[in-house]
Design an enzyme around this catalytic site. Structure first.
Site, PDB file in Angstrom:
ATOM      1  N   ASN A 121      26.950  58.836  69.660  1.00  0.00           N
ATOM      2  CA  ASN A 121      28.170  58.071  69.921  1.00  0.00           C
ATOM      3  C   ASN A 121      28.176  57.565  71.357  1.00  0.00           C
ATOM      4  O   ASN A 121      27.683  58.218  72.268  1.00  0.00           O
ATOM      5  CB  ASN A 121      29.415  58.912  69.610  1.00  0.00           C
ATOM      6  CG  ASN A 121      29.951  59.667  70.820  1.00  0.00           C
ATOM      7  OD1 ASN A 121      30.664  59.104  71.649  1.00  0.00           O
ATOM      8  ND2 ASN A 121      29.582  60.942  70.942  1.00  0.00           N
ATOM      9  N   PHE A 125      35.520  57.094  75.525  1.00  0.00           N
ATOM     10  CA  PHE A 125      36.910  57.549  75.736  1.00  0.00           C
ATOM     11  C   PHE A 125      37.938  56.527  75.240  1.00  0.00           C
ATOM     12  O   PHE A 125      38.896  56.190  75.940  1.00  0.00           O
ATOM     13  CB  PHE A 125      37.184  57.840  77.222  1.00  0.00           C
ATOM     14  CG  PHE A 125      36.560  59.108  77.763  1.00  0.00           C
ATOM     15  CD1 PHE A 125      35.964  60.049  76.932  1.00  0.00           C
ATOM     16  CD2 PHE A 125      36.585  59.372  79.134  1.00  0.00           C
ATOM     17  CE1 PHE A 125      35.407  61.216  77.443  1.00  0.00           C
ATOM     18  CE2 PHE A 125      36.032  60.536  79.661  1.00  0.00           C
ATOM     19  CZ  PHE A 125      35.432  61.448  78.809  1.00  0.00           C
ATOM     20  N   SER A 183      30.895  63.691  79.536  1.00  0.00           N
ATOM     21  CA  SER A 183      30.616  62.596  78.609  1.00  0.00           C
ATOM     22  C   SER A 183      29.593  61.664  79.242  1.00  0.00           C
ATOM     23  O   SER A 183      29.745  61.264  80.397  1.00  0.00           O
ATOM     24  CB  SER A 183      31.884  61.805  78.301  1.00  0.00           C
ATOM     25  OG  SER A 183      31.513  60.593  77.679  1.00  0.00           O
ATOM     26  N   ASN A 185      29.222  58.680  78.401  1.00  0.00           N
ATOM     27  CA  ASN A 185      29.636  57.312  78.113  1.00  0.00           C
ATOM     28  C   ASN A 185      30.632  56.718  79.101  1.00  0.00           C
ATOM     29  O   ASN A 185      31.154  55.630  78.876  1.00  0.00           O
ATOM     30  CB  ASN A 185      30.204  57.247  76.686  1.00  0.00           C
ATOM     31  CG  ASN A 185      29.157  57.684  75.668  1.00  0.00           C
ATOM     32  OD1 ASN A 185      28.012  57.277  75.745  1.00  0.00           O
ATOM     33  ND2 ASN A 185      29.548  58.559  74.750  1.00  0.00           N
ATOM     34  N   THR A 186      30.933  57.441  80.169  1.00  0.00           N
ATOM     35  CA  THR A 186      31.735  56.883  81.262  1.00  0.00           C
ATOM     36  C   THR A 186      30.850  56.941  82.502  1.00  0.00           C
ATOM     37  O   THR A 186      30.569  58.031  83.007  1.00  0.00           O
ATOM     38  CB  THR A 186      33.033  57.699  81.470  1.00  0.00           C
ATOM     39  OG1 THR A 186      33.833  57.597  80.291  1.00  0.00           O
ATOM     40  CG2 THR A 186      33.838  57.194  82.669  1.00  0.00           C
ATOM     41  N   LYS A 221      34.030  71.572  80.710  1.00  0.00           N
ATOM     42  CA  LYS A 221      33.031  71.261  79.671  1.00  0.00           C
ATOM     43  C   LYS A 221      31.841  70.568  80.293  1.00  0.00           C
ATOM     44  O   LYS A 221      31.988  69.521  80.925  1.00  0.00           O
ATOM     45  CB  LYS A 221      33.663  70.377  78.606  1.00  0.00           C
ATOM     46  CG  LYS A 221      32.727  70.063  77.437  1.00  0.00           C
ATOM     47  CD  LYS A 221      33.484  69.505  76.264  1.00  0.00           C
ATOM     48  CE  LYS A 221      32.556  69.150  75.124  1.00  0.00           C
ATOM     49  NZ  LYS A 221      33.283  68.608  73.973  1.00  0.00           N
ATOM     50  N   ASN A 250      28.520  69.440  75.828  1.00  0.00           N
ATOM     51  CA  ASN A 250      28.783  68.098  75.324  1.00  0.00           C
ATOM     52  C   ASN A 250      27.499  67.554  74.655  1.00  0.00           C
ATOM     53  O   ASN A 250      26.547  68.307  74.453  1.00  0.00           O
ATOM     54  CB  ASN A 250      29.224  67.205  76.500  1.00  0.00           C
ATOM     55  CG  ASN A 250      30.245  66.170  76.061  1.00  0.00           C
ATOM     56  OD1 ASN A 250      30.044  65.492  75.047  1.00  0.00           O
ATOM     57  ND2 ASN A 250      31.329  66.039  76.800  1.00  0.00           N
TER      58      ASN A 250
HETATM   59  C1  LIG Z   1      32.128  60.722  67.811  1.00  0.00           C
HETATM   60  C2  LIG Z   1      32.216  61.791  68.857  1.00  0.00           C
HETATM   61  C3  LIG Z   1      33.172  61.673  69.845  1.00  0.00           C
HETATM   62  C4  LIG Z   1      33.279  62.648  70.833  1.00  0.00           C
HETATM   63  N1  LIG Z   1      34.238  62.539  71.778  1.00  0.00           N
HETATM   64  C5  LIG Z   1      34.413  63.527  72.694  1.00  0.00           C
HETATM   65  C6  LIG Z   1      35.460  63.476  73.630  1.00  0.00           C
HETATM   66  O1  LIG Z   1      36.278  62.556  73.638  1.00  0.00           O
HETATM   67  N2  LIG Z   1      35.543  64.484  74.536  1.00  0.00           N
HETATM   68  C7  LIG Z   1      34.673  65.543  74.556  1.00  0.00           C
HETATM   69  O2  LIG Z   1      34.819  66.448  75.387  1.00  0.00           O
HETATM   70  N3  LIG Z   1      33.683  65.626  73.653  1.00  0.00           N
HETATM   71  C8  LIG Z   1      33.541  64.652  72.727  1.00  0.00           C
HETATM   72  N4  LIG Z   1      32.530  64.741  71.801  1.00  0.00           N
HETATM   73  C9  LIG Z   1      31.571  65.876  71.888  1.00  0.00           C
HETATM   74  C10 LIG Z   1      31.953  67.032  70.969  1.00  0.00           C
HETATM   75  O3  LIG Z   1      33.182  67.602  71.333  1.00  0.00           O
HETATM   76  C11 LIG Z   1      30.875  68.125  71.023  1.00  0.00           C
HETATM   77  O4  LIG Z   1      30.800  68.651  72.325  1.00  0.00           O
HETATM   78  C12 LIG Z   1      29.486  67.612  70.628  1.00  0.00           C
HETATM   79  O5  LIG Z   1      29.587  66.642  69.600  1.00  0.00           O
HETATM   80  C13 LIG Z   1      28.569  68.733  70.157  1.00  0.00           C
HETATM   81  O6  LIG Z   1      29.102  69.375  69.026  1.00  0.00           O
HETATM   82  P1  LIG Z   1      28.642  69.015  67.515  1.00  0.00           P
HETATM   83  O7  LIG Z   1      27.166  68.987  67.509  1.00  0.00           O
HETATM   84  O8  LIG Z   1      29.228  70.093  66.663  1.00  0.00           O
HETATM   85  O9  LIG Z   1      29.240  67.684  67.222  1.00  0.00           O
HETATM   86  C14 LIG Z   1      32.403  63.760  70.811  1.00  0.00           C
HETATM   87  C15 LIG Z   1      31.439  63.869  69.802  1.00  0.00           C
HETATM   88  C16 LIG Z   1      31.337  62.899  68.840  1.00  0.00           C
HETATM   89  C17 LIG Z   1      30.292  63.061  67.756  1.00  0.00           C
END
Ligand SMILES: Cc1cc2nc3c(=O)[nH]c(=O)nc-3n(C[C@H](O)[C@H](O)[C@H](O)COP(=O)(O)O)c2cc1C
Length: 369
Positions: A121, A125, A183, A185-186, A221, A250
């Site tokens: 992704n 944000f 993140s 992405n910022t 985080k 993350n």
């Molecule tokens: C589509 C998407 C959007 C995410 N947006 C955020 C976010 O806004 N803030 C954040 O701290 N982590 C965000 N994450 C990261 C997840 O909280 C998590 O740390 C990461 O995906 C690893 O866990 P997973 O493998 O179970 O998905 C996002 C993940 C995905 C897939």
């Protein structure tokens, strides 16, 4: 009455796999919107049987019915925390929320790496901002611990001030806060993980927390893309603060685990199954550096076995997101049943007895490394 019948229908395995197949055929962001809409309408199965005492978890003074939480990013705007709690998550983290609303990156910005069960992704944000999210949370009784994940606007000229504003805004309504500085992405956000920047961020964030009427736990985080020297640096900075815990991790900007697969070349953060071993190794390596500081383990959990492994690596509680895309929401029940069974097999009255039992092995890279 009608809702409980629909809920019973939705619990049927055939219906679950049908709805999962339908969602998997959709464009990923449309599928995510459909899942949020279904939750908002109450069209998702609720938890039927209370969690067993073996799953009860104490985390920074919070009393969780089970240690499995919904990770940030699924419910960015706090539309469905209550529905997620009703499904059986022990805690729900909403956000990331930034002070001002922002649209995020242009679409498409969410991709499945199908064969590997990964997700990439670069949402950036996208969220409705502090005011809209606070309006939804004020006076809401979620039914599970509520975390609010705070971040900074992309065009902010002072990232730290955005986090401080988040603490001020959400301390009165959250059970815990997460400062998300990881993140990918910022642009520039992850620089906050470096020594001086982190010292300033935590200094100001924790000073603002100290001004709140009720002391709300604050988590930080972090990314998995940090080497051991960077982990040393973060551990040294946080040791001098009253930070309550870490969330590890993350998404990763690395692509080794998905090289050559469809969509692997998309920019953004990789999550899901291919993130599991890196995120779990970083978690264990950090556990070795922070004593018994609470850690929430996240990254690639996709089965009862991987959920248990996170705890054994040193997590006090866990979160997941991406695997729900591939496994459906019944994965939550399977994980909880698996954890309760693991506690029984180990002769432990509570799953917390297994926390950190294999930290050393995971710090070296996990089984077989
Ligand atoms: C589509 C998407 C959007 C995410 N947006 C955020 C976010 O806004 N803030 C954040 O701290 N982590 C965000 N994450 C990261 C997840 O909280 C998590 O740390 C990461 O995906 C690893 O866990 P997973 O493998 O179970 O998905 C996002 C993940 C995905 C897939």
């Amino acid at each position: 009455m009608i809702r409980s019948r629909i809920s019973a229908l939705l619990r049927m395995p055939a219906v679950q796999s049908l709805s999962r197949d339908v969602l998997l055929k959709m464009d990923p962001e449309t599928a995510h919107g459909a899942a949020i809409a279904a939750l908002r309408l109450g069209l998702t199965p609720g938890q039927e049987i209370p969690d067993p005492p073996a799953l009860r978890t104490a985390l920074c003074g919070l009393d969780l019915a089970n240690p499995v939480g919904m990770a940030a990013g699924f419910d960015k705007n706090a539309e469905v925390p209550k529905a997620l709690a009703q499904m059986g998550f022990g805690f729900v983290e909403v956000g990331t929320v930034t002070p001002r609303p922002q649209e995020g990156n242009p679409k498409p910005r969410l991709f499945r790496v199908g064969p590997a069960e990964g997700v990439i992704n670069r949402m950036g944000f996208n969220n409705e901002g502090h005011e809209a999210v606070l309006a939804r949370l004020r006076g809401l009784r979620v039914g599970a611990a509520l975390g609010v994940n705070i971040g900074a606007n992309k065009d902010s000229d002072d990232f730290v001030a955005d986090y401080v504003a988040g603490v001020k805004r959400f301390a009165p309504v959250a059970d815990y806060l997460t400062a998300n500085i990881s993140s990918p992405n910022t642009p520039g956000l992850r620089n906050l993980q470096a020594d001086e920047a982190l010292r300033r961020l935590l200094g100001e964030v924790l000073a603002e927390r100290a001004r709140a009427k009720v002391r709300v736990p604050v988590f930080l985080k972090i990314a998995p893309d940090l080497d051991e020297a960077a982990l040393d640096g973060i551990a040294a900075v946080i040791a001098a603060t009253d930070l309550d815990g870490l969330i590890i991790s993350n998404t990763t900007i690395g692509r080794e685990a998905v090289a050559g697969l469809e969509n692997a070349g998309e920019a953004g953060g990789l999550s899901g199954k291919p993130l599991f071993s890196l995120a779990t190794r970083r978690l264990a390596q950090m556990r070795q550096r922070v004593g018994d500081l609470p850690i929430i383990g996240v990254g690639g959990i996709h089965s009862p076995e991987t959920a248990l492994a996170k705890l054994e690596a040193g997590a006090n509680a866990i979160q997941l997101y991406s695997a729900l895309v591939f496994g459906g929401f019944d994965l939550l029940d399977r994980i909880k049943r698996g954890l309760a069974a693991a506690a029984r097999t180990a002769g432990a009255s509570n799953i917390s007895a297994l926390v950190g039992s294999r930290t050393q092995e995971w710090a070296r890279g996990g089984p077989g490394a």
